[in-house]
Scaffold this motif. Structure first.
Motif, PDB file in Angstrom:
ATOM      1  N   GLU A  61      -2.326  13.938  -6.374  1.00 27.10           N
ATOM      2  CA  GLU A  61      -1.436  13.512  -5.300  1.00 27.10           C
ATOM      3  C   GLU A  61      -2.192  13.341  -3.987  1.00 27.10           C
ATOM      4  OE1 GLU A  61       1.672  16.371  -5.227  1.00 27.10           O
ATOM      5  OE2 GLU A  61       2.617  15.587  -7.031  1.00 27.10           O
ATOM      6  N   THR A  64      -3.957  10.097  -4.215  1.00 28.31           N
ATOM      7  CA  THR A  64      -2.970   9.032  -4.090  1.00 28.31           C
ATOM      8  C   THR A  64      -2.606   8.803  -2.626  1.00 28.31           C
ATOM      9  OG1 THR A  64      -2.081   9.592  -6.256  1.00 28.31           O
ATOM     10  CG2 THR A  64      -0.714   8.217  -4.839  1.00 28.31           C
ATOM     11  N   ILE A  65      -2.405   9.865  -1.890  1.00 26.05           N
ATOM     12  CA  ILE A  65      -2.069   9.748  -0.457  1.00 26.05           C
ATOM     13  C   ILE A  65      -3.210   9.091   0.302  1.00 26.05           C
ATOM     14  CG2 ILE A  65      -1.716  11.096   1.643  1.00 26.05           C
ATOM     15  CD1 ILE A  65      -0.092  13.051  -0.091  1.00 26.05           C
ATOM     16  N   ILE A  66      -4.436   9.479   0.003  1.00 23.41           N
ATOM     17  CA  ILE A  66      -5.594   8.905   0.697  1.00 23.41           C
ATOM     18  C   ILE A  66      -5.716   7.438   0.371  1.00 23.41           C
ATOM     19  CG2 ILE A  66      -8.104   8.944   0.792  1.00 23.41           C
ATOM     20  CD1 ILE A  66      -7.904  12.009   0.452  1.00 23.41           C
ATOM     21  N   THR A  68      -3.380   5.293  -0.637  1.00 21.94           N
ATOM     22  CA  THR A  68      -2.304   4.492  -0.040  1.00 21.94           C
ATOM     23  C   THR A  68      -2.456   4.408   1.478  1.00 21.94           C
ATOM     24  OG1 THR A  68      -0.865   6.436   0.004  1.00 21.94           O
ATOM     25  CG2 THR A  68      -0.644   4.922  -1.876  1.00 21.94           C
ATOM     26  N   THR A  69      -3.024   5.410   2.096  1.00 16.73           N
ATOM     27  CA  THR A  69      -3.252   5.371   3.539  1.00 16.73           C
ATOM     28  C   THR A  69      -4.359   4.371   3.890  1.00 16.73           C
ATOM     29  OG1 THR A  69      -2.582   7.671   3.727  1.00 16.73           O
ATOM     30  CG2 THR A  69      -3.810   6.740   5.565  1.00 16.73           C
ATOM     31  N   VAL A  70      -5.410   4.352   3.094  1.00 14.74           N
ATOM     32  CA  VAL A  70      -6.538   3.466   3.383  1.00 14.74           C
ATOM     33  C   VAL A  70      -6.183   2.014   3.090  1.00 14.74           C
ATOM     34  CG1 VAL A  70      -8.887   2.885   2.652  1.00 14.74           C
ATOM     35  CG2 VAL A  70      -8.266   5.251   3.060  1.00 14.74           C
ATOM     36  N   ASN A  71      -5.418   1.784   2.033  1.00 14.05           N
ATOM     37  CA  ASN A  71      -5.051   0.394   1.699  1.00 14.05           C
ATOM     38  C   ASN A  71      -3.983  -0.043   2.582  1.00 14.05           C
ATOM     39  OD1 ASN A  71      -6.889  -0.193  -0.251  1.00 14.05           O
ATOM     40  ND2 ASN A  71      -5.628   0.638  -1.879  1.00 14.05           N
TER      41      ASN A  71
END
Length: 71
Positions: A61, A64-66, A68-71
């Motif tokens: 998770e 996943t957070i990293i 989605t934050t970068v994209n």
């Protein structure tokens, strides 16, 4: 994401990763505690399975957070 195949693998196989972590924690608990308490090692092994799965899932998770934050 094309430049980071390891992140794609973690995102795609995250549930299996968490399950493998849980099984490894459970196996370690059995290996350490079986000589001490014998058959009753099942109870700590079940808790170790849940704890290992929780740690593996939290890692997935976080990735996943990293991503989605970068994209």
């Amino acid at each position: 994401m094309e430049n980071f195949p390891a992140l794609r693998l973690i995102l795609r196989m995250g549930r299996w990763w968490a399950l493998c972590c849980g099984v490894l924690f459970s196996a370690a608990a059995v290996a350490v505690l079986y000589p001490l308490i014998g058959f009753f090692v099942i109870v700590p092994a079940i808790f170790a399975l849940g704890f290992g799965y929780y740690l593996g899932k939290s890692y997935v998770e976080l990735v996943t957070i990293i991503v989605t934050t970068v994209n």
